[in-house]
Design a protein around this motif. Structure first.
Motif, mmCIF file in Angstrom:
data_model
loop_
_atom_site.group_PDB
_atom_site.id
_atom_site.type_symbol
_atom_site.label_atom_id
_atom_site.label_comp_id
_atom_site.label_asym_id
_atom_site.label_seq_id
_atom_site.Cartn_x
_atom_site.Cartn_y
_atom_site.Cartn_z
ATOM 1 N N UNK A 191 0.839 -1.194 0.000
ATOM 2 C CA UNK A 191 0.000 0.000 0.000
ATOM 3 C C UNK A 191 0.876 1.246 0.000
ATOM 4 N N UNK B 192 3.725 7.197 2.902
ATOM 5 C CA UNK B 192 4.160 5.982 3.595
ATOM 6 C C UNK B 192 3.896 4.757 2.735
ATOM 7 N N UNK C 172 0.127 5.185 1.417
ATOM 8 C CA UNK C 172 -0.762 6.126 2.080
ATOM 9 C C UNK C 172 -0.125 7.509 2.024
ATOM 10 N N UNK D 194 -0.208 11.417 3.920
ATOM 11 C CA UNK D 194 -0.603 12.144 5.126
ATOM 12 C C UNK D 194 -0.267 13.617 4.965
ATOM 13 N N UNK E 223 -5.590 6.406 1.976
ATOM 14 C CA UNK E 223 -5.117 5.361 1.072
ATOM 15 C C UNK E 223 -5.007 5.906 -0.348
ATOM 16 N N UNK F 22 -0.881 17.318 10.014
ATOM 17 C CA UNK F 22 -1.880 17.233 11.087
ATOM 18 C C UNK F 22 -3.166 16.520 10.665
ATOM 19 N N UNK F 23 -3.038 15.604 9.721
ATOM 20 C CA UNK F 23 -4.190 14.841 9.257
ATOM 21 C C UNK F 23 -3.932 13.350 9.438
ATOM 22 N N UNK F 24 -5.001 12.552 9.258
ATOM 23 C CA UNK F 24 -4.845 11.102 9.250
ATOM 24 C C UNK F 24 -4.261 10.631 7.933
ATOM 25 N N UNK F 25 -4.173 9.322 7.769
ATOM 26 C CA UNK F 25 -3.606 8.729 6.559
ATOM 27 C C UNK F 25 -4.707 8.398 5.560
#
Lengths: 111, 114
Positions: free
Chosen positions: B34, B90, B36, B38, B46, B41-44
Motif C-alpha cells: 500500500x 508511507x 498512504x 498524510x 489510502x 496534522x491529518x490522518x492517513x
C-alpha cells in the motif's frame, strides 16, 4: 458512509493522568487497529482488536490497553501518562485481513 | 519477517515535473502493498494498493505504482506534480497468515516547488 471517526480531536493531559480515546470503524468493518505516531515519525502499531479481543500487540507497555464493543467501536486507554506519550493516535478499521482505512487521529499532548 | 525501506526521507520536485518515491520491501510470504498519504496534522489516506492482481496499480489523484517482484520494489510515481501533492507518503506491507501483520516504512516527505 461516514468513514472512520475518532474522538476527541485534541486532548491535553498532565503527567500521571489517564486518557481514553475512541474510534468508530467504517461501516462493514469488524477489525480495529491502533497506532501511535510521534512527531516526525511513522505510525507504530499498538494493538489490534477483532471480535472484542486483542488479537495482536506491538511493543507497548501494559499502560496501553483497549477494548472493542459489540458494535465494533473501540477505545484506547493509556494510564500513568508520560511526556513521551504525546503523539497523534490513529485508529484504522478494516475487514479482518483487509485494507486498513484510517481516521483523522487524536492529538494527545502531555504536559 | 517483513520490512519496508523507503529510500528517500525527503524528495523535492518542481510543479509539473514527474514524481518518483521509492520503496523496497522484504517478506517471507506474498505481501499486499500500500501507499498512504498524510497531509500535515491529518490522518492517513489510502492512495493505492497491490493485492496480487495487476502489477501496475492506479490510485487516486493520478498516482500509480508498479509491483516488481524480482526487484522487491513498489515505487510510487506521478507524471506531473501538483502543489497539493506536498505531503508525507508511507509505503506499507501487509501479510496475512494466522493474523495480519502490517509494517510501515519511515515515510518520504514530498516538497513541491512552484
Amino acid at each position: 458512509d461516514a468513514g472512520v471517526t475518532q474522538s476527541p480531536t485534541h486532548l491535553i493531559k498532565t503527567r500521571g493522568q489517564q486518557v481514553t480515546l475512541r474510534c468508530s470503524p467504517k461501516s462493514g468493518h469488524d477489525t480495529v487497529s491502533w497506532y501511535q505516531q510521534a512527531l516526525g515519525q511513522g505510525p507504530q502499531f499498538i494493538f489490534q482488536y477483532y471480535e472484542e479481543e486483542e488479537r495482536q500487540r506491538g511493543n507497548f507497555p501494559d499502560r496501553f490497553s483497549g477494548h472493542q464493543f459489540p458494535n465494533y467501536s473501540s477505545e484506547l486507554n493509556v494510564n500513568a501518562l508520560l511526556l513521551g506519550d504525546s503523539a497523534l493516535y490513529l485508529c484504522a478499521s478494516s475487514p479482518m485481513f483487509g485494507t486498513q482505512y484510517f481516521g483523522p487521529g487524536t492529538r494527545l499532548t502531555v504536559l | 519477517a517483513q520490512s519496508v525501506t523507503q529510500l528517500d526521507s525527503h524528495v523535492s520536485v518542481s510543479e509539473g515535473t514527474p514524481v518518483l518515491l521509492r520503496c523496497n520491501y522484504s517478506s517471507s510470504y506474498s505481501p499486499s502493498l500500500f501507499w498512504y498519504v498524510q497531509h500535515p496534522n491529518k490522518g492517513l489516506q489510502l492512495l493505492l494498493k497491490y493485492t496480487s492482481a495487476a502489477t501496475l496499480v492506479k490510485g487516486i489523484n493520478g498516482f500509480e505504482a508498479e509491483f516488481k517482484k524480482s526487484e522487491t520494489s513498489f515505487h510510487l510515481t506521478k507524471p506531473s506534480a501538483h502543489m497539493s501533492d506536498a505531503a508525507e507518503y508511507f509505503c506499507v506491507v501487509s501479510v496475512s497468515g494466522g493474523y495480519q501483520k502490517v509494517t510501515f516504512g519511515t515515510g518520504t516527505k514530498l516538497q513541491v516547488i512552484p
